[in-house]
Design a protein around this motif. Structure first.
Motif, short mmCIF file in Angstrom:
data_model
loop_
_atom_site.label_atom_id
_atom_site.label_comp_id
_atom_site.label_asym_id
_atom_site.label_seq_id
_atom_site.Cartn_x
_atom_site.Cartn_y
_atom_site.Cartn_z
N HIS A 40 0.84 -1.21 0.00
CA HIS A 40 0.00 0.00 0.00
C HIS A 40 0.88 1.26 0.00
O HIS A 40 0.62 2.19 -0.76
CB HIS A 40 -0.93 -0.01 1.22
CG HIS A 40 -1.70 1.25 1.40
ND1 HIS A 40 -2.72 1.62 0.57
CD2 HIS A 40 -1.59 2.23 2.31
CE1 HIS A 40 -3.22 2.78 0.96
NE2 HIS A 40 -2.54 3.17 2.03
N GLU A 43 2.23 2.13 -3.19
CA GLU A 43 1.12 2.46 -4.10
C GLU A 43 0.85 1.36 -5.12
O GLU A 43 0.37 1.61 -6.22
CB GLU A 43 1.37 3.81 -4.79
CG GLU A 43 1.43 4.96 -3.79
CD GLU A 43 1.63 6.31 -4.43
OE1 GLU A 43 1.78 6.39 -5.67
OE2 GLU A 43 1.63 7.30 -3.68
N ALA A 46 -4.45 -0.31 -3.28
CA ALA A 46 -5.33 0.70 -2.68
C ALA A 46 -6.14 -0.04 -1.63
O ALA A 46 -6.36 -1.24 -1.73
CB ALA A 46 -6.23 1.31 -3.74
N THR A 59 -3.65 -1.44 -7.80
CA THR A 59 -3.81 -0.11 -8.39
C THR A 59 -3.51 -0.11 -9.88
O THR A 59 -3.83 0.85 -10.57
CB THR A 59 -2.88 0.91 -7.70
OG1 THR A 59 -1.53 0.44 -7.80
CG2 THR A 59 -3.26 1.10 -6.25
N LYS A 60 -2.88 -1.19 -10.38
CA LYS A 60 -2.57 -1.30 -11.80
C LYS A 60 -2.99 -2.67 -12.31
O LYS A 60 -2.92 -3.65 -11.56
CB LYS A 60 -1.06 -1.16 -12.06
CG LYS A 60 -0.48 0.18 -11.78
CD LYS A 60 1.00 0.18 -12.14
CE LYS A 60 1.62 1.53 -11.87
NZ LYS A 60 3.05 1.55 -12.19
#
Length: 112
Positions: A40, A43, A46, A59-60
């Protein structure tokens, strides 16, 4: 039953780490929580609060992550054309056809 550690998918995609003793599960979430917190902070994940726990999501997409790896290679000064040709050479014939079609579509119907 095995007394070794297990990693199981939990509700909402969360993972739980636990060990079994005499048929009962004893959950140890701390190692998993630590890894999830690190991801987290970087990044890569999330999170959203759900009661006392967090729900995590990537996140991707895999495709975005793969492209970011290629970007890192190019940032080293690698020859973009040579890199792309090498990747193309390693594709299966069906994948090559899909790539050609995607490039043609992106170019507005022109041959790529």
């Amino acid at each position: 039953m095995s007394s070794g550690p297990t990693v199981l998918p939990g509700p909402s995609g969360r993972c739980w780490s636990g060990s079994t003793t005499a048929g009962r599960s004893r959950w140890r979430t701390t190692p998993v929580q630590t890894v999830m917190e690190i991801l987290h902070r970087k990044e890569w994940l999330a999170r959203a609060k759900s009661g006392r726990a967090f729900n995590y999501r990537a996140t991707k997409s895999r495709e975005e992550y793969g492209a970011s790896l290629i970007d890192q290679v190019w940032a080293t000064g690698a020859d973009r054309t040579a890199t792309l040709v090498r990747l193309f050479d390693e594709l299966e014939p069906g994948e090559r056809a899909e790539l050609r079609a995607a490039l043609a579509e992106r170019a507005g119907g022109e041959r790529a």
